[in-house]
Every structure is written in structure tokens, then in C-alpha cells.
Write a protein that holds these residues in place. Structure first.
Motif, short mmCIF file in Angstrom:
data_model
loop_
_atom_site.label_atom_id
_atom_site.label_comp_id
_atom_site.label_asym_id
_atom_site.label_seq_id
_atom_site.Cartn_x
_atom_site.Cartn_y
_atom_site.Cartn_z
N ASP B 172 1.13 -10.28 -4.37
CA ASP B 172 2.01 -11.43 -4.31
C ASP B 172 2.82 -11.35 -3.03
OD1 ASP B 172 4.01 -13.31 -4.64
OD2 ASP B 172 4.85 -12.41 -6.46
N ARG B 173 2.30 -12.03 -1.98
CA ARG B 173 2.93 -11.91 -0.67
C ARG B 173 4.33 -12.53 -0.65
NH1 ARG B 173 -0.40 -13.16 4.92
NH2 ARG B 173 0.74 -11.63 6.17
N ALA B 174 4.46 -13.69 -1.27
CA ALA B 174 5.77 -14.35 -1.29
C ALA B 174 6.77 -13.51 -2.08
CB ALA B 174 5.64 -15.74 -1.91
N GLY B 175 6.29 -12.90 -3.15
CA GLY B 175 7.17 -12.05 -3.97
C GLY B 175 7.68 -10.86 -3.19
N VAL B 176 6.81 -10.28 -2.34
CA VAL B 176 7.24 -9.14 -1.54
C VAL B 176 8.31 -9.59 -0.55
CG1 VAL B 176 6.54 -7.42 0.16
CG2 VAL B 176 5.04 -7.93 -1.77
N ALA B 177 8.08 -10.74 0.09
CA ALA B 177 9.05 -11.22 1.08
C ALA B 177 10.42 -11.42 0.43
CB ALA B 177 8.55 -12.54 1.68
N GLU B 178 10.39 -11.97 -0.78
CA GLU B 178 11.66 -12.20 -1.48
C GLU B 178 12.33 -10.86 -1.84
OE1 GLU B 178 13.76 -13.62 -5.39
OE2 GLU B 178 11.63 -13.18 -5.45
N ALA B 179 11.52 -9.92 -2.33
CA ALA B 179 12.08 -8.62 -2.72
C ALA B 179 12.65 -7.88 -1.51
CB ALA B 179 11.00 -7.78 -3.40
N LEU B 180 11.93 -7.97 -0.39
CA LEU B 180 12.41 -7.26 0.81
C LEU B 180 13.68 -7.90 1.34
CD1 LEU B 180 9.05 -6.45 2.65
CD2 LEU B 180 10.49 -4.91 1.31
N GLY B 181 13.82 -9.20 1.10
CA GLY B 181 15.06 -9.87 1.50
C GLY B 181 16.27 -9.33 0.76
N ARG B 182 16.04 -8.83 -0.44
CA ARG B 182 17.14 -8.27 -1.23
C ARG B 182 17.29 -6.76 -1.07
NH1 ARG B 182 15.44 -8.19 -5.93
NH2 ARG B 182 13.56 -9.48 -5.96
N THR B 291 -24.65 4.27 16.76
CA THR B 291 -24.73 4.20 15.30
C THR B 291 -23.34 3.98 14.73
OG1 THR B 291 -24.46 6.56 14.84
CG2 THR B 291 -26.69 5.79 15.32
N ASP B 292 -23.28 3.58 13.46
CA ASP B 292 -22.02 3.06 12.93
C ASP B 292 -20.89 4.09 12.99
OD1 ASP B 292 -23.76 3.91 10.41
OD2 ASP B 292 -21.66 4.08 9.82
N ALA B 293 -19.69 3.57 13.26
CA ALA B 293 -18.52 4.40 13.50
C ALA B 293 -17.39 3.99 12.55
CB ALA B 293 -18.06 4.23 14.95
N ARG B 294 -16.28 4.74 12.64
CA ARG B 294 -15.10 4.39 11.82
C ARG B 294 -14.43 3.12 12.35
NH1 ARG B 294 -11.45 8.69 9.21
NH2 ARG B 294 -11.44 9.76 11.20
N HIS B 295 -13.94 2.28 11.44
CA HIS B 295 -13.26 1.05 11.83
C HIS B 295 -11.92 1.35 12.51
CE1 HIS B 295 -16.02 -0.57 8.82
NE2 HIS B 295 -15.70 -1.79 9.15
N PRO B 296 -11.72 0.87 13.74
CA PRO B 296 -10.37 0.89 14.29
C PRO B 296 -9.51 -0.09 13.48
CG PRO B 296 -11.99 0.35 15.99
CD PRO B 296 -12.69 0.28 14.67
N SER B 297 -8.20 0.15 13.48
CA SER B 297 -7.35 -0.70 12.64
C SER B 297 -6.04 -1.03 13.34
CB SER B 297 -7.04 0.00 11.31
OG SER B 297 -6.18 1.10 11.51
N VAL B 298 -5.50 -2.18 12.94
CA VAL B 298 -4.13 -2.57 13.27
C VAL B 298 -3.50 -2.92 11.92
CG1 VAL B 298 -2.63 -4.16 14.52
CG2 VAL B 298 -4.83 -3.47 15.51
N ILE B 299 -2.49 -2.17 11.52
CA ILE B 299 -1.98 -2.29 10.15
C ILE B 299 -0.47 -2.55 10.19
CG2 ILE B 299 -1.75 -1.15 7.91
CD1 ILE B 299 -4.23 0.54 8.72
N ALA B 300 -0.10 -3.72 9.70
CA ALA B 300 1.33 -4.06 9.63
C ALA B 300 1.84 -3.72 8.24
CB ALA B 300 1.51 -5.55 9.90
N VAL B 301 2.95 -2.99 8.20
CA VAL B 301 3.52 -2.56 6.92
C VAL B 301 4.97 -3.02 6.84
CG1 VAL B 301 4.08 -0.57 5.44
CG2 VAL B 301 2.08 -0.48 6.94
N ARG B 302 5.34 -3.58 5.69
CA ARG B 302 6.74 -3.87 5.40
C ARG B 302 7.06 -3.19 4.07
NH1 ARG B 302 7.81 -9.81 5.06
NH2 ARG B 302 9.96 -9.26 5.58
N LEU B 303 8.14 -2.43 4.07
CA LEU B 303 8.47 -1.63 2.90
C LEU B 303 9.99 -1.60 2.76
CD1 LEU B 303 7.62 0.54 0.70
CD2 LEU B 303 7.85 2.23 2.52
N GLY B 304 10.46 -1.73 1.52
CA GLY B 304 11.92 -1.68 1.32
C GLY B 304 12.27 -0.92 0.05
N CYS B 305 13.53 -0.50 -0.01
CA CYS B 305 14.01 0.19 -1.21
C CYS B 305 15.44 -0.26 -1.51
CB CYS B 305 13.96 1.71 -1.03
SG CYS B 305 15.09 2.37 0.20
N ASP B 306 15.86 0.04 -2.73
CA ASP B 306 17.24 -0.28 -3.08
C ASP B 306 18.16 0.88 -2.65
OD1 ASP B 306 17.04 1.75 -4.98
OD2 ASP B 306 16.75 0.36 -6.68
N GLY B 307 19.42 0.77 -2.99
CA GLY B 307 20.39 1.75 -2.51
C GLY B 307 20.13 3.15 -3.04
#
Lengths: 149, 722
Positions: B172-182, B291-307
Motif C-alpha cells: 500500500d504505497r499511499a498508506g506508507v506515504a501517510e505513515a511516514l508523514g506521521r 552469459t547471464d549476470a547479476r542484475h544491477p540495481s537502483v533501489i529507493a528506500v523510505r523507512l520511518g519509526c515512531d519515537g
């Protein structure tokens, strides 16, 4: 060109291309314990002894073996079964593709390193023999037990 | 029934050890050449994207020893792939990556074929390559494939946008945005990981022999999943189901890289075309660059916690560079299932994940040991540390507050009866703090630091497989297995399990891989499922053998397992020293704690942990194929460096015993655990040592030195403000 050398203790005479590597010649004789790996002397899969010194046979032109003593893993396993036994006992392998080269190194390490070798010396000694599976711990232990005699 | 391995069986030597150590084991490249063999050398594109205007073969055809020069027009218009069939056997009108095969030269010897391959002239009309997964998903500067949604097995529709191999979205992307706002504390950062190779030392090798005028084929080669590969070759070439038989061969390492669908299908097609046995032995440099190799990545992370440090939400948006073809990816989603594991180990009230895999004009990417997990866990476990710094928490303590407890649900809502993350983390920390460990006390020059990281992975249920048991003339038992010995010790595990179940000595049980014509089914080696899957089948086999009075031959075919998967944690503590003058990073030690149930074969289990940790260390600190402008620059083992014996840190393992595992053997998987958290543990230790946060792997001296200089300059700049 005609090439004569001693292979695993037996006289050998054969025709070889002047540009053939020792790896190619040995494998063409059915001695496939010597593997073809990186072909640039980095991985150690093709290690054999030439006059008792370990060489990357991929970089060693076959004509340079003329008149010399060449030992492959097959010959060393018969001459020096204690080395094979050490790799079995310490399980110094998983897939096993690098193991023949490691065994050849261990056989040479008896004279090159000696009984008192420290772990760091053993690790430096194995720098040209890559292994992707084991993390090296068990290979270092196997080699340590070989040099400790 | 439960199979409790007997102690002597658990400690018996590997049955294949002496043959491997004496050079007697025959790998695919070592097999005796069949009569009339033609060696295959491939002519490969030097361009990442181009139209093939003309292929001139006349000079090569006339070269000594050459039997045939084959181009796309000579072969069936077939596409190969494990799930998505999107890769031609030889490029037809366009090339989509540098290294893509355009022609095959077949000659009596490899030297002749190599000499002749240099005489094949290909005229290309170069096109601007699609590079960088994020740009590719915007359709810039074009599309790698005209209509990828039309390929058999494609999962991304036309409406998914340009250059999409696969999209997985959860939560739930919108839910995460709301939670991180708080949130009381929150972090948002982008992490990058490079392209890398599996690093198996045995290059790919295939032999194909045509029978009955090419209506049937026997193949020997480097595959981890012979039964699935057989089906894939048959599908690719439009053959009858029984037309292809894959013969047993041990592998010189796999790590996910020995799927081999294109090489094997091409060899089958060449054998049919020429009517002669063919052999393709890739050179090591060719294997690295094509021959096939490991996928390079670009990974955006948003993480929050309470007090109080409780996570309130996590968002992970990962973009993986899938390269020119999706053919090597084996799972139905055509994605990286490890990406989904970023959120398994902790409680997240709300969570969202998007994992997009893009087509680009680069080396096709495949699955490598816990595919996707080393990348996302580097990102998320770095972000957890960043959050700890932002909120003033001790990094291990922040994790402890959020790790799952027994009975908790993960971010996907799945409840885990047993979740031992806290015990596993504490075991790693206790071992690392143990003053008796000299390696941890060894302080190098420069500044030192300690970092932790945690990973949780499910142990899967058994998949459907089959076994057969009989007696050899010398009285020993012989169990026929469908899986190749990839190196992990899987044949030794079967030996231990069967010897224990029957109460016989392990050296009276011979384990032998048989051809795909000899047993009905098997899913292949992968997904950390072999020990679990084999234990279920071995238990049935032992029952059937006893019921039959221990005579004749008995076969069993077991269905996919039911029941509950188990969760296994791995926690690592890394200790590093950084030279602030040069940026040199020395990883002094890595302590690995692993959450285990019963262990079938302790030495195989330990080697999976040691080898995995060293692979994680390589990913963290040195491995990079240096893909740039559509070329692989580190295309040999001197430049694509994997750790040597002298590079690796001191390793220490702690087993957190007593867990509840899966299946008859009560096990938790171990093969894809220890390689995953290492990079984050090391990056977190670098931050602890220096205060510099590294968000791009690998952590090279140049990279670290630049970051240290930037920080020093910023500090000086800040100091000069009035």
C-alpha cells in the motif's frame, strides 16, 4: 614439432604445435584433471608441477617442457596419496573444479613452505588458486595438514 | 516418518571427494569426444545495439578444417528461454547486446574454428543503445524489442510501458506515504549495486549428439536443472517431448548461473543442422562477458519509526537492469523473488514494494544466489542503520525492537509460528563481542568500526521429484537421482539421508545422477530446496524399499509438499578498518549467526555458510563487471576479481540450534543465506568507523577515499561559515 619430456614419471614423446599451451597438450593426452580456466594465469585451475615448481600450464608453452619433469594431479595423486587424503578429510572442496590445482599446490607446498608455515603464509601461497564455493577455510586446513606432515 | 541421520553417516567423507581431489572426476569439458565431433566457436557482436546488414561467411567456410558456418537463416526461427522465450539462438536482423552470437563456426578442432571465426565478416548498422534501467523504462532512446509482450511466456503487457521485462508490486504505497508523514524519524535514500557474475570457475560447456537422423538428441552439459532444460529445448525447437535426453554431468559451480537454455538449445539445433555431434566450450572471458549476470540495481528506500523506535512503514522501489533478454530468468514472475524478502524479517504496519525489471542493451541478466536479495537487503539494512543514526538509536537495538516474534505476521500478512531473528542477532553480537576471539581484537591501521545486518528467508516446501533404488552386483545400494552434484554436497546429503533411513553404513550407498530419460520428473537444483525436497523423496523411497523386502528396484515419485514453510534468519556482524589517507578498506572479520533446525550433513552446511559469506564479502568490496556504454570491461578473472584466500576476512559461525524446520528432515535452508546480509554489515561498519555512508557498491578504496574527501571538504566549508 617433436616434444620429449617426463610426464608423471614416464618418458613421453609427441608432436605438438609450437604455440600449444601445456594445458592443451596434457588434456589431449586424456589428463583432464588439469582444467582450462581463465587462460591468463589467475585462477589456478590448470596448475601442474614443472621440475617440482607449480606453474599455470595455460601460460606455459608446451615446447618449454622439453626435457623437463612434468607432474599433473593424476600422477601426484598416485605418488603422494596423503595430499588427496588431506583434502578428503578436511573436505577442502565443494564443486571440485579448482581442487586438482589446489592439490598440486599442496604437494609443492611441502618443500616451498615447510612444516612451520603460518596460516597467513598458506593463504598468500594460495593466492593464485581461486575457489568460489568453499570460502577457503577448509582448503587452508587441508594444505596446513599437508605441510605439517 | 522422520529421518534422523545417524552420527557416522553425518560425518562420513563426501562420496565424490577422492575422485575430485585426484583429478578423476569428468566435468562436461572433460568428456571423451564423440566420433565425428565438430567444435563450435561463436562469432559475437561487438556492438550493444545494431542492425545486422550482412554476414559474409565465404572466407571462413573455405578455411582449413571448417565443416560449416551457420547463421540465423540456417536454423529454425526459434526463440529460447526458461519462462519467457525471447532470445534467438543466433541474432537474426538485430543484435541487442555486445556479445550476442551472430554466427557459429563448426570445425574439426577448436583452433581451426577459432581461426575461421576471425574470418567471418559482419556488417552492422549501429543504433543508439538503450542503457540504464531507469532511462529504459522511460523509453529512451528507444526500445530493445519491438513487441516484447508478444513473446511466449511474457508477463508484462503492452500497457506496462516501454522496455518492461516484469513488474511486481505489493502493499500500500499511499498508506506508507501517510505513515511516514506521521513518523518521528524517517529516512529516504537511494542505493546502487553493480553488475556481477556468479564466479563459478567452470565455463559453460555443451556436447550434443544427434540420433535417428536428428529426430532425437542426447546432450551433456552444464545445467543445474536437466528436466526443465529438456522441456525448454523441446519447446524452443518444436520437437517431440521425448526427443531430447540430458545426460548426467557434475557441475564446476553454479550459484544460479547454469540454467543454460540458450547454449544448450543452440547446440541441439547445430547438431540437427549438421547431423554431427557438436561441442561448445566457452572460454572463460567469453563466459564472463556473454552469459547471464547479476542484475544491477537502483533501489529507493523510505523507512520511518515512531519515537520509541517502532517501524511505522517501509517503501522499497527497486529498478533492476535485466539486460537484453529475459530468457535466463526461471520463475513465473520473471522477476527477482529475493526482492520480496526485503520485508520478511521485521514488523511493518504498512509496507509497499515495487520491483521493476527493464530491458536494456546489455548482457542478459539471470538469477544469482538468492536473486535480488543481496541488492535489496543491502539497501534496506543500510536504511535501517541510517534510521538508527537519525533517531539516535543503537543500530542493533533498533532491529531488536522490530524483528518478528513467534506467531507474528510479516509485511505480506503471513504468520510465522517461529521467528528467531532476535536470538540470531544476539548470538552474532555475543560472538563478535567475545574477547577470546583474537581475530576480532586484531585492529588494523586506521579507524575501525562494527556493523550488523539481518536477513530472513523462507525455507520452501518440497517440490515434486522422483528417485529409484536398486542393488549393485557388489551388494551396495545404488540410488538414482535426477539432480546434478552442483558442488553443494547434495549427493552426499542423499547418501546420509538414505543410509540413516535404512540403518546401513553410508559407504554402502552409492548416489548416481541418471539421465532425464531414466526418472519421471524433477525441478532441478535451486531455490534452496534440494535438501528439503530430497528428504521427502528419500523417506518415501526407504519405506518403499522396506515394503518390497529390500529387493529388486523400487521407484518413487513424490508430489509437491504440503504443510508450512519455515523462516530462517541470518545475522552478520562485520568488523572493518579504514585507512583515512587512502580509503583502503580491510574487512577484519565477519561473524555469521544462522538460525537452524536439524543439520543433515554438518560439513556441507558449514561450507555453504563460509562460501556464502565470502561471496557476500566479494559483492560488498570488490566484484563489478564494470558494464559501461553497453560493454563489459572486467571481462576476465584478472579484472573481474573474486576473493582469493588472502583477501578474505576471518570467518566465524554461530549456529542458533533447536529451530523447527521443514519436511521429513526438519531442516532450514542454508545455501542462500550467508551471502545476503554481508554487504550491508560491511557498509554499516564503514559508517561506524568513518561516519561516511556508502550507498553504492562495491566499496572500493577510490570510492571510499572520494567520500572521505567530500565529507572533509563539507566539514571545512561548514567550519568557515561566519
Amino acid at each position: 614439432m617433436r616434444l620429449r619430456f617426463t610426464l608423471n614419471g614416464e618418458p613421453q614423446e609427441l608432436d605438438a604445435s609450437p604455440t600449444a599451451s601445456l594445458t592443451e597438450v596434457l588434456r589431449s593426452l586424456g589428463l583432464t584433471g588439469t582444467k582450462e580456466g581463465c587462460r591468463i594465469g589467475v585462477c589456478g585451475l590448470c596448475t601442474v608441477l614443472v621440475d617440482d615448481l607449480p606453474v599455470s600450464s595455460c601460460l606455459f608453452l608446451a615446447p618449454c617442457a622439453e626435457g623437463r619433469q612434468v607432474w599433473t594431479v593424476e600422477g601426484l595423486a598416485r605418488r603422494d596419496p596423503a595430499v588427496v587424503a588431506a583434502f578428503v578429510e578436511h573436505e577442502g572442496m565443494q564443486c571440485g573444479i579448482c581442487t586438482p590445482g589446489q592439490v598440486v599446490m599442496a604437494s609443492a607446498a611441502r618443500s616451498e613452505l615447510g612444516a612451520g608455515a603460518a596460516e597467513a603464509e598458506i593463504r598468500e601461497y594460495l593466492i593464485g588458486n581461486l575457489c568460489r564455493c568453499t570460502g577457503y577455510q577448509s582448503i587452508v586446513m587441508a594444505l596446513g595438514s599437508v605441510v605439517a606432515g | 516418518m522422520t529421518v534422523e541421520p545417524a552420527l557416522d553417516a553425518r560425518l562420513a567423507p563426501r562420496p565424490d571427494a577422492a575422485a575430485k581431489a585426484s583429478g578423476a572426476t569428468l566435468y562436461a569439458a572433460d568428456l571423451p569426444a564423440p566420433e565425428g565431433l565438430l567444435e563450435v566457436v561463436l562469432v559475437r557482436s561487438p556492438h550493444p545495439r545494431a542492425r545486422v546488414v550482412r554476414v559474409s561467411t565465404a572466407e571462413a567456410v573455405a578455411a582449413p578444417g571448417v565443416a560449416a558456418v551457420v547463421t540465423a537463416g540456417d536454423l529454425p526461427d526459434a526463440l529460447a528461454g526458461r519462462r519467457v522465450r525471447d532470445m534467438p539462438l543466433l541474432a537474426r536482423d538485430v543484435v541487442r547486446f555486445s556479445g550476442e552470437p551472430v554466427a557459429a563456426v563448426l570445425a574439426g578442432t577448436r583452433r581451426e574454428a577459432e581461426s575461421a571465426a576471425a574470418l567471418v565478416e559482419v556488417d552492422y548498422d549501429e543504433l543508439p543503445p538503450v542503457l540504464g534501467a531507469e532511462r529504459a523504462l522511460e523509453g529512451r532512446p528507444g526500445t530493445v524489442h519491438d513487441a516484447p509482450w508478444e513473446y511466449p511466456g511474457a508477463v508484462a503487457g503492452e500497457d506496462a510501458g516501454p522496455n518492461v521485462q516484469s513488474v511486481v508490486a505489493e502493499g500500500d504505497r499511499a498508506g506508507v506515504a501517510e505513515a511516514l508523514g506521521r513518523a518521528a524519524h524517517a529516512v529516504s535514500a537511494v542505493y546502487r549495486t553493480p553488475s556481477g557474475q556468479h564466479g563459478y570457475l567452470e565455463p559453460h560447456a555443451w556436447v550434443a549428439v544427434p540420433l535417428a537422423g536428428g529426430r532425437r538428441l542426447r546432450l551433456w552439459g552444464t545445467t543445474k536443472s536437466p528436466y526443465r532444460l529438456r522441456d525448454q529445448i523441446v519447446a524452443c525447437l518444436g520437437l517431440d517431448a521425448g526427443a531430447v535426453e540430458i545426460e548426467p554431468v557434475p557441475l564446476g559451480g553454479d550459484f544460479g548461473g547454469k540454467g543454460d537454455v540458450v547454449d544448450a538449445s543452440l547446440c541441439a539445433a547445430l547438431a540437427r543442422h549438421t547431423g554431427r555431434p557438436v561441442r561448445l566450450l566457452l572460454r572463460s572471458a567469453e563466459d564472463l562477458a556473454a552469459t547471464d549476470a547479476r542484475h544491477p540495481s537502483v533501489i529507493a528506500v523510505r523507512l520511518g519509526c515512531d519515537g520509541s523506535g517502532r517501524f511505522v512503514g517501509l517503501e522499497v522501489d527497486a529498478v533492476f537492469d535485466g539486460g537484453a533478454y529475459a530468457a535466463a530468468k526461471p520463475i513465473p514472475s520473471v522477476n527477482l523473488h529475493g526482492a520480496l524478502e526485503c520485508a520478511l524479517g521485521y514488523r511493518f504496519p504498512v509496507f509497499s514494494l515495487r520491483s521493476r525489471v527493464a530491458y536494456t542493451n546489455t548482457l542478459p541478466k539471470g538469477h544469482m544466489r538468492a536473486p535480488g536479495a543481496p541488492q535489496v537487503v543491502f539497501a534496506v539494512e543500510s536504511a535501517v542503520d541510517e534510521l538508527a543514526a537519525a533517531g539516535g538509536f543503537e543500530p542493533a537495538d533498533l532491529r531488536r525492537r522490530n524483528l518478528l516474534h513467534d506467531g507474528d505476521a510479516d509485511a505480506y500478512g503471513h504468520r510465522w509460528p517461529e521467528a528467531r531473528g532476535i536470538q540470531t542477532l544476539d548470538a552474532a553480537l555475543a560472538a563478535a563481542a567475545d574477547a577470546g576471539d583474537g581475530s576480532l581484537a586484531a585492529v588494523g591501521t586506521g579507524v575501525v568500526g562494527t556493523g550488523v545486518a539481518v536477513y530472513a528467508r523462507p525455507t520452501p516446501l518440497p517440490q515434486s521429484t522422483s528417485l529409484q533404488l536398486g542393488r549393485l552386483p557388489d551388494g551396495r545400494l545404488e540410488v538414482a537421482v535426477p539432480i546434478p552434484e552442483t558442488g553443494t554436497g547434495n549427493h552426499a546429503v542423499v547418501q546420509v539421508q538414505l543410509a540413516s533411513a535404512l540403518g546401513v553404513a553410508p559407504d554402502t550407498v552409492v548416489v548416481r545422477q541418471v539421465s532425464t530419460g531414466s526418472l519421471p520428473r524433477d525441478p532441478g537444483v535451486g531455490g534452496s530446496r534440494v535438501t528439503v525436497g530430497m528428504s521427502a523423496a528419500v523417506a518415501r523411497l526407504a519405506e518403499a524399499w522396506r515394503e518390497g523386502g529390500g529387493q529388486g528396484t523400487v521407484s518413487v515419485e513424490v508430489p509437491a509438499g504440503s504443510g508450512a514453510p519455515a523462516l530462517a534468519y541470518c545475522a552478520q556482524v562485520a568488523r572493518v578498518a579504514v585507512d583515512p589517507e587512502t580509503g583502503e578498506l580491510r574487512v577484519l572479520a565477519v561473524v555469521t549467526a544462522v538460525d537452524v533446525a536439524d543439520i543433515v550433513r554438518p560439513r556441507s552446511h558449514q561450507l555453504q555458510i563460509d562460501g556464502g559469506t565470502v561471496m557476500g564479502f566479494g559483492f560488498a568490496s570488490m566484484e563489478d563487471l564494470l558494464e559501461d556504454e553497453g560493454q563489459v570491461w572486467a571481462s576476465n578473472l584478472g579484472e573481474f576479481r573474486i576473493p582469493s584466500a588472502a583477501d578474505v576476512p576471518a570467518l566465524r559461525t554461530v549456529l542458533v540450534t533447536g529451530g523447527r524446520g521443514v519436511g521429513e528432515a526438519n531442516v532450514k535452508s542454508v545455501g542462500e543465506l550467508a551471502n545476503v546480509p554481508t554487504a550491508a554489515a560491511i557498509a554499516n561498519a564503514v559508517f561506524d568507523a568513518t561516519g561516511v555512508r556508502i550507498r553504492t557498491l562495491p566499496v572500493t578504496a577510490e570510492h571510499l577515499w572520494s567520500a572521505l574527501q567530500e565529507r572533509a571538504a563539507a566539514a571545512a566549508g561548514a567550519g568557515s561559515l561566519p
